[in-house]
Design a protein around this motif. Structure first.
Motif, PDB file in Angstrom:
ATOM      1  N   MET A   1       9.731 -38.095 -23.661  1.00 37.37           N
ATOM      2  CA  MET A   1       9.519 -38.660 -24.986  1.00 37.37           C
ATOM      3  C   MET A   1       8.695 -37.684 -25.816  1.00 37.37           C
ATOM      4  SD  MET A   1       7.589 -42.193 -26.112  1.00 37.37           S
ATOM      5  CE  MET A   1       5.944 -41.499 -25.858  1.00 37.37           C
ATOM      6  N   PRO A   2       9.247 -37.173 -26.936  1.00 36.97           N
ATOM      7  CA  PRO A   2       8.501 -36.249 -27.783  1.00 36.97           C
ATOM      8  C   PRO A   2       7.657 -36.988 -28.813  1.00 36.97           C
ATOM      9  CG  PRO A   2      10.762 -36.408 -28.548  1.00 36.97           C
ATOM     10  CD  PRO A   2      10.657 -37.303 -27.333  1.00 36.97           C
ATOM     11  N   CYS A   3       6.582 -36.344 -29.243  1.00 42.68           N
ATOM     12  CA  CYS A   3       5.721 -36.907 -30.276  1.00 42.68           C
ATOM     13  C   CYS A   3       5.061 -35.739 -31.011  1.00 42.68           C
ATOM     14  CB  CYS A   3       4.662 -37.822 -29.671  1.00 42.68           C
ATOM     15  SG  CYS A   3       3.553 -38.599 -30.875  1.00 42.68           S
ATOM     16  N   ALA A   4       5.149 -35.761 -32.352  1.00 42.91           N
ATOM     17  CA  ALA A   4       4.572 -34.674 -33.146  1.00 42.91           C
ATOM     18  C   ALA A   4       4.157 -35.201 -34.509  1.00 42.91           C
ATOM     19  CB  ALA A   4       5.583 -33.538 -33.298  1.00 42.91           C
ATOM     20  N   PRO A 112      11.684 -40.015 -37.141  1.00 39.70           N
ATOM     21  CA  PRO A 112      11.608 -38.553 -37.180  1.00 39.70           C
ATOM     22  C   PRO A 112      12.169 -37.854 -35.938  1.00 39.70           C
ATOM     23  CG  PRO A 112       9.600 -39.486 -38.054  1.00 39.70           C
ATOM     24  CD  PRO A 112      10.387 -40.639 -37.493  1.00 39.70           C
ATOM     25  N   MET A 113      11.832 -38.351 -34.761  1.00 42.49           N
ATOM     26  CA  MET A 113      12.278 -37.673 -33.548  1.00 42.49           C
ATOM     27  C   MET A 113      13.796 -37.775 -33.337  1.00 42.49           C
ATOM     28  SD  MET A 113       9.548 -36.246 -32.371  1.00 42.49           S
ATOM     29  CE  MET A 113       9.072 -36.052 -34.098  1.00 42.49           C
ATOM     30  N   ASP A 114      14.436 -38.704 -34.039  1.00 43.24           N
ATOM     31  CA  ASP A 114      15.894 -38.834 -33.962  1.00 43.24           C
ATOM     32  C   ASP A 114      16.607 -37.955 -34.979  1.00 43.24           C
ATOM     33  OD1 ASP A 114      16.116 -40.547 -31.833  1.00 43.24           O
ATOM     34  OD2 ASP A 114      16.031 -42.362 -33.044  1.00 43.24           O
ATOM     35  N   GLN A 115      15.846 -37.244 -35.813  1.00 42.05           N
ATOM     36  CA  GLN A 115      16.441 -36.344 -36.806  1.00 42.05           C
ATOM     37  C   GLN A 115      16.545 -34.931 -36.224  1.00 42.05           C
ATOM     38  OE1 GLN A 115      17.532 -38.142 -39.426  1.00 42.05           O
ATOM     39  NE2 GLN A 115      16.500 -39.831 -38.367  1.00 42.05           N
ATOM     40  N   HIS A 116      17.352 -34.790 -35.204  1.00 45.48           N
ATOM     41  CA  HIS A 116      17.674 -33.501 -34.557  1.00 45.48           C
ATOM     42  C   HIS A 116      16.573 -32.969 -33.633  1.00 45.48           C
ATOM     43  CE1 HIS A 116      21.381 -33.001 -36.816  1.00 45.48           C
ATOM     44  NE2 HIS A 116      20.712 -33.298 -37.922  1.00 45.48           N
ATOM     45  N   VAL A 117      15.450 -33.662 -33.510  1.00 44.52           N
ATOM     46  CA  VAL A 117      14.395 -33.175 -32.617  1.00 44.52           C
ATOM     47  C   VAL A 117      14.775 -33.411 -31.161  1.00 44.52           C
ATOM     48  CG1 VAL A 117      11.984 -33.383 -31.932  1.00 44.52           C
ATOM     49  CG2 VAL A 117      12.601 -33.480 -34.359  1.00 44.52           C
ATOM     50  N   SER A 156      11.313 -26.756 -17.409  1.00 45.12           N
ATOM     51  CA  SER A 156      12.392 -26.471 -18.346  1.00 45.12           C
ATOM     52  C   SER A 156      12.275 -27.334 -19.598  1.00 45.12           C
ATOM     53  CB  SER A 156      13.756 -26.709 -17.676  1.00 45.12           C
ATOM     54  OG  SER A 156      13.978 -25.763 -16.646  1.00 45.12           O
ATOM     55  N   LEU A 157      11.874 -28.588 -19.409  1.00 41.90           N
ATOM     56  CA  LEU A 157      11.660 -29.465 -20.557  1.00 41.90           C
ATOM     57  C   LEU A 157      10.518 -28.942 -21.440  1.00 41.90           C
ATOM     58  CD1 LEU A 157      12.026 -33.048 -19.021  1.00 41.90           C
ATOM     59  CD2 LEU A 157      13.381 -32.093 -20.894  1.00 41.90           C
ATOM     60  N   ARG A 158       9.455 -28.481 -20.787  1.00 37.89           N
ATOM     61  CA  ARG A 158       8.337 -27.912 -21.541  1.00 37.89           C
ATOM     62  C   ARG A 158       8.793 -26.690 -22.335  1.00 37.89           C
ATOM     63  NH1 ARG A 158       5.608 -25.987 -24.558  1.00 37.89           N
ATOM     64  NH2 ARG A 158       3.354 -25.577 -24.566  1.00 37.89           N
ATOM     65  N   GLY A 159       9.635 -25.868 -21.716  1.00 40.64           N
ATOM     66  CA  GLY A 159      10.160 -24.707 -22.422  1.00 40.64           C
ATOM     67  C   GLY A 159      11.027 -25.107 -23.607  1.00 40.64           C
ATOM     68  N   ALA A 160      11.833 -26.155 -23.418  1.00 40.31           N
ATOM     69  CA  ALA A 160      12.692 -26.638 -24.506  1.00 40.31           C
ATOM     70  C   ALA A 160      11.844 -27.177 -25.653  1.00 40.31           C
ATOM     71  CB  ALA A 160      13.629 -27.720 -23.977  1.00 40.31           C
ATOM     72  N   TRP A 161      10.783 -27.912 -25.334  1.00 43.28           N
ATOM     73  CA  TRP A 161       9.907 -28.479 -26.344  1.00 43.28           C
ATOM     74  C   TRP A 161       9.181 -27.387 -27.121  1.00 43.28           C
ATOM     75  CZ3 TRP A 161       9.263 -31.983 -29.614  1.00 43.28           C
ATOM     76  CH2 TRP A 161       8.048 -32.558 -29.985  1.00 43.28           C
ATOM     77  N   SER A 162       8.835 -26.305 -26.442  1.00 42.72           N
ATOM     78  CA  SER A 162       8.120 -25.210 -27.098  1.00 42.72           C
ATOM     79  C   SER A 162       8.990 -24.508 -28.135  1.00 42.72           C
ATOM     80  CB  SER A 162       7.629 -24.191 -26.061  1.00 42.72           C
ATOM     81  OG  SER A 162       8.714 -23.443 -25.528  1.00 42.72           O
ATOM     82  N   LYS A 163      10.298 -24.620 -28.017  1.00 44.65           N
ATOM     83  CA  LYS A 163      11.211 -23.959 -28.952  1.00 44.65           C
ATOM     84  C   LYS A 163      11.445 -24.770 -30.224  1.00 44.65           C
ATOM     85  CE  LYS A 163      13.682 -21.430 -25.304  1.00 44.65           C
ATOM     86  NZ  LYS A 163      13.181 -20.099 -25.707  1.00 44.65           N
ATOM     87  N   ILE A 164      10.964 -26.008 -30.252  1.00 40.48           N
ATOM     88  CA  ILE A 164      11.093 -26.821 -31.464  1.00 40.48           C
ATOM     89  C   ILE A 164      10.087 -26.308 -32.496  1.00 40.48           C
ATOM     90  CG2 ILE A 164      10.929 -29.134 -32.433  1.00 40.48           C
ATOM     91  CD1 ILE A 164      13.279 -28.714 -30.499  1.00 40.48           C
ATOM     92  N   THR A 165      10.583 -25.857 -33.623  1.00 39.68           N
ATOM     93  CA  THR A 165       9.729 -25.211 -34.624  1.00 39.68           C
ATOM     94  C   THR A 165       9.039 -26.224 -35.522  1.00 39.68           C
ATOM     95  OG1 THR A 165      11.534 -25.038 -36.240  1.00 39.68           O
ATOM     96  CG2 THR A 165      11.304 -23.238 -34.636  1.00 39.68           C
TER      97      THR A 165
END
Length: 310
Positions: A1-4, A112-117, A156-165
């Motif tokens: 689950m992402p949160c920003a 927000p997280m459903d808008q391509h995040v 791998s998930l952490r790496g994917a999350w780090s690529k979200i700008t």
């Protein structure tokens, strides 16, 4: 689950729900790159979300606000999922941290997280999975995926999350917060002709994933790749299990000089591509097992990804 946050400057650790309380893959691992919680069915329950809000969300945001010398308060915007407690349970004692529930059936429009995040996190994760398969050229794909344990998955998930700008995160809030002040990005200064010629980041990643898929399954179609990258709830045409099945049936065996023994050959100054990729795998596994700082692991992973593409 992402949160920003809406500014795109603070990404909390991903919340990962697993079924095992003490996964074997986490043995002797003192620090994980994600927040891991266990639930028998792998679901986010009211209890788990309540625990995450008070033990992870509030402390993380407080630390960030203190770092920025800003008032320690925040509003968490979430949907009306069954796994979320009531608003009065998702509030700090002093009411500095509160929760706003979005209207029902509006996630696809304003969450927000459903808008391509989330979509892009999955995209980068699947690319990482494919790169992992390709990096082990002489191993059977079923064996590779079995070795891809929960520890490798969370990294791998952490790496994917780090690529979200931060730019993508800011844009993801626009539907919910139309008047959100925009931060002028370097790309905003580019002429329109340049932007029209440039592929979107998501499109480039899908093209790369399509190329990686064809290295494993030469006759895979673009539609099959699209359905694997962006599956729908109603019609998932291409899954990880189908990849394993297809590859086992159609994969062409590569015959080459490989050493399957236990002895390691001395490193050659002009190491082959295969030897280089294997060395990266050894280093990445060492990083995961020895609690190496995340940013160093991610730098090494990026180098491995570049080497695989060569």
């Amino acid at each position: 689950m992402p949160c920003a946050n809406a500014a795109g400057t603070h990404k909390l650790k991903l919340l990962v729900i697993g079924k095992a309380k003490n996964p074997r893959a986490f043995k002797n691992i003192n620090r994980l790159p994600v927040v891991y919680k266990a639930q028998r069915k792998g679901w986010v329950t009211r209890e788990l979300f309540h625990e995450w809000f008070h033990e992870e969300f509030i402390p993380a945001v407080k630390n960030k606000m203190k770092e920025l010398n800003l008032p320690q308060k925040a509003l968490l915007c979430i949907d009306n999922a069954p796994g979320h407690p009531d608003a009065d349970e998702l509030s700090s004692e002093d009411k500095s941290f509160q929760t706003l529930f979005l209207p029902p059936n509006c996630n696809a429009l304003i969450q927000p997280m459903d808008q391509h995040v989330i979509k892009n996190v999955k995209l980068y994760y699947r690319k990482s999975l494919l790169l992992n398969v390709i990096s082990k050229e002489n191993e059977d794909i079923t064996t590779i995926l079995k070795k891809f344990d929960l520890l490798a998955a969370v990294f791998s998930l952490r790496g994917a999350w780090s690529k979200i700008t931060s730019n993508l995160l800011q844009k993801s809030w626009k539907n919910l917060w139309p008047t959100l002040p925009a931060t002028l990005e370097e790309e905003d200064l580019k002429p329109l002709s340049y932007l029209q010629k440039k592929y979107s980041e998501e499109k480039r990643e899908i093209n790369l994933i399509e190329d990686l898929c064809r290295k494993i399954i030469p006759d895979i179609t673009s539609n099959e790749v699209q359905n694997w990258v962006n599956p729908t709830d109603e019609d998932i045409l291409f899954t990880e299990d189908e990849i394993v099945s297809s590859v086992n049936e159609d994969r062409i065996d590569d015959t080459g000089d490989s050493d399957d023994g236990n002895e390691q050959e001395p490193v050659n100054e002009n190491a082959s591509h295969t030897e280089t990729i294997k060395s990266f795998n050894v280093c990445l596994n060492w990083c995961m097992k020895n609690n190496i700082p995340e940013h160093k692991y991610l730098m090494l992973k990026d180098l491995q990804d570049q080497a695989i593409r060569l």
